[in-house]
Write a protein that holds these residues in place. Sequence first.
Motif, PDB file in Angstrom:
ATOM      1  N   ALA A 318       0.845  -1.197   0.000  1.00 15.69           N
ATOM      2  CA  ALA A 318       0.000   0.000   0.000  1.00 15.69           C
ATOM      3  C   ALA A 318       0.879   1.246   0.000  1.00 15.69           C
ATOM      4  N   LEU A 321       2.467   1.626  -3.479  1.00 18.03           N
ATOM      5  CA  LEU A 321       1.495   2.085  -4.481  1.00 18.03           C
ATOM      6  C   LEU A 321       1.182   3.568  -4.292  1.00 18.03           C
ATOM      7  N   ARG A 322       1.187   3.998  -3.043  1.00 22.86           N
ATOM      8  CA  ARG A 322       0.885   5.398  -2.757  1.00 22.86           C
ATOM      9  C   ARG A 322       2.070   6.293  -3.147  1.00 22.86           C
ATOM     10  N   ALA A 332      -4.697   2.791  -2.822  1.00 24.60           N
ATOM     11  CA  ALA A 332      -3.520   1.978  -2.522  1.00 24.60           C
ATOM     12  C   ALA A 332      -3.864   0.890  -1.505  1.00 24.60           C
TER      13      ALA A 332
END
Length: 495
Positions: A318, A321-322, A332
């Motif tokens: 996460a 992805l962020r 995310a």
Amino acid sequence: MSDTANASSTETPAGGPPGALEAVIGLEIHVQLATRTKMFCGCELSFGEPPNTRTCPVCLGLPGSLPVANARAVHFGLMIGLALGSELAPRSIFHRKNYFYPDLPKGYQISQYDEPLCLGGSLGEVRIHRVHLEEDAAKLIHVGASGRIHGSDASIVDFNRGGTPLAEIVTEPDLRTPEQASEWLRLLRTTLRQLGVSDVNMEEGSLRCDANISLRPAGASELGVKTELKNMNSFRFIERGIRAEIARQEKLILGGGTVVQETLHFDPGSGAITSLRSKEEAHDYRYFPEPDLLPVRIEQAMIDAASADMTELPAARAERLRVEVGLSAESARLLAFRGELGDYFEAALAATADPAAPAQVLANWVTGELVSRLGEGEDPASSRVRPEAISALVGLVAEKHVSVGAGRQVLDRLVADGGDPEAIVAAEGLAAMDGGDELAGIVAAALEANADAATRVREGNPKAVGPIVGYVMRETKGRADGTEVSRLIHEQLGI
Ligand code: ADP
Ligand code: MG
Ligand code: ZN
């Protein structure tokens, strides 16, 4: 009266209006570990074999048999501990937890008590209390009237499951709402699946969750008396069960009663909560160290081996992805916590070297448009929409070769039949109309057909534009660009 006392008696507690109650939730999760053999014997784990075929003197609890701890289960336990950032105990021991149950032939369960394998840690915003290893009980099957013995309903025991390795993960009471509890459990499940330590199938019982629930005045720091909802085996039931128990306690407390510490069962069918037993205390189990097992000593080589088997975990994904891909925190998390969605998104992202749309737009199409067209929980990778296809489609929309509405129609076709977006656009005549005379003509017809609406828009009511736009979209089969339609409407109305 002192100032402080005065202040605190009138202060609104954090988190709600005066008098409001807040729920406090802690979870205990049992995870069947995906080892080849059982926790303390060489029997292979059972996957639906005929009853009582995966047994031996150890897991049947025959006198004189001796347990040996499964090294692979310890390895998986260490991986879980590493994933949760726990302290890995250099030395832990097994205890006998004594109780009688027909599916527990020894009269005790070998578990860990005050010296567990892993201590502390956290996952997301929830702190972990401990992780320990133990053995699963056998399976009682209530055959009822069909197996009546001496006129009574009967239950039979299948010992295949008895002795299956379990990791029990205990959280601190850091959760506050049913939704938060089920979302957190999803994160844990994805984490365990990614680690490969369990098949985490809730329906089949390889992941089972007990929820401990109490209420207290919002903002208070002391904990209220808790009850424990046993063995819930779906995210939906967990949410519903916790919600029902919060409501039960709230009614009790607001009615002047008190909550009694007990173990409860939630029946998802009727929604009823029934008491299983009043809460047992640790001393009821007469825990004592298992004399037939050596302490577990964790050497550096074992930690190294566990570290070597770690993969990227959802929380880290996460974050990547962020930060690196540039997605919103919400997207995310969604993609990382539902790992199969994340895999699909990343495959789609990789499919186009120089994408026309930002990654966030692709993420929105995957998590919104695509997911809503699939069955509940369906893995997009097993759908007909290849990751390259949705990536190409998002590109066509971004470059305004097709309108958003037409893009949705293309996706409908992709979900139904698979294929290539450009070919579908060509075959169905879905290419965007340029803002030329044809569209201007359709807008003029739409204004004429919806004269009332047109008047209201002109008089300053922008919401009245709905039927006009609807007319244009019907006429153009959704191929018109929304922004262009809006511009033409305003132009023709002279506003
Ligand atoms: P027990 O001895 O009854 O098993 P523990 O203290 O070991 O109780 O806690 C078991 C679980 O219950 C943990 O997940 C813990 O976070 C949670 N818990 C403990 N006290 C409370 C409380 N008052 N309200 C809600 N959850 C609680
Ligand atoms: Mg407990
Ligand atoms: Zn056995």
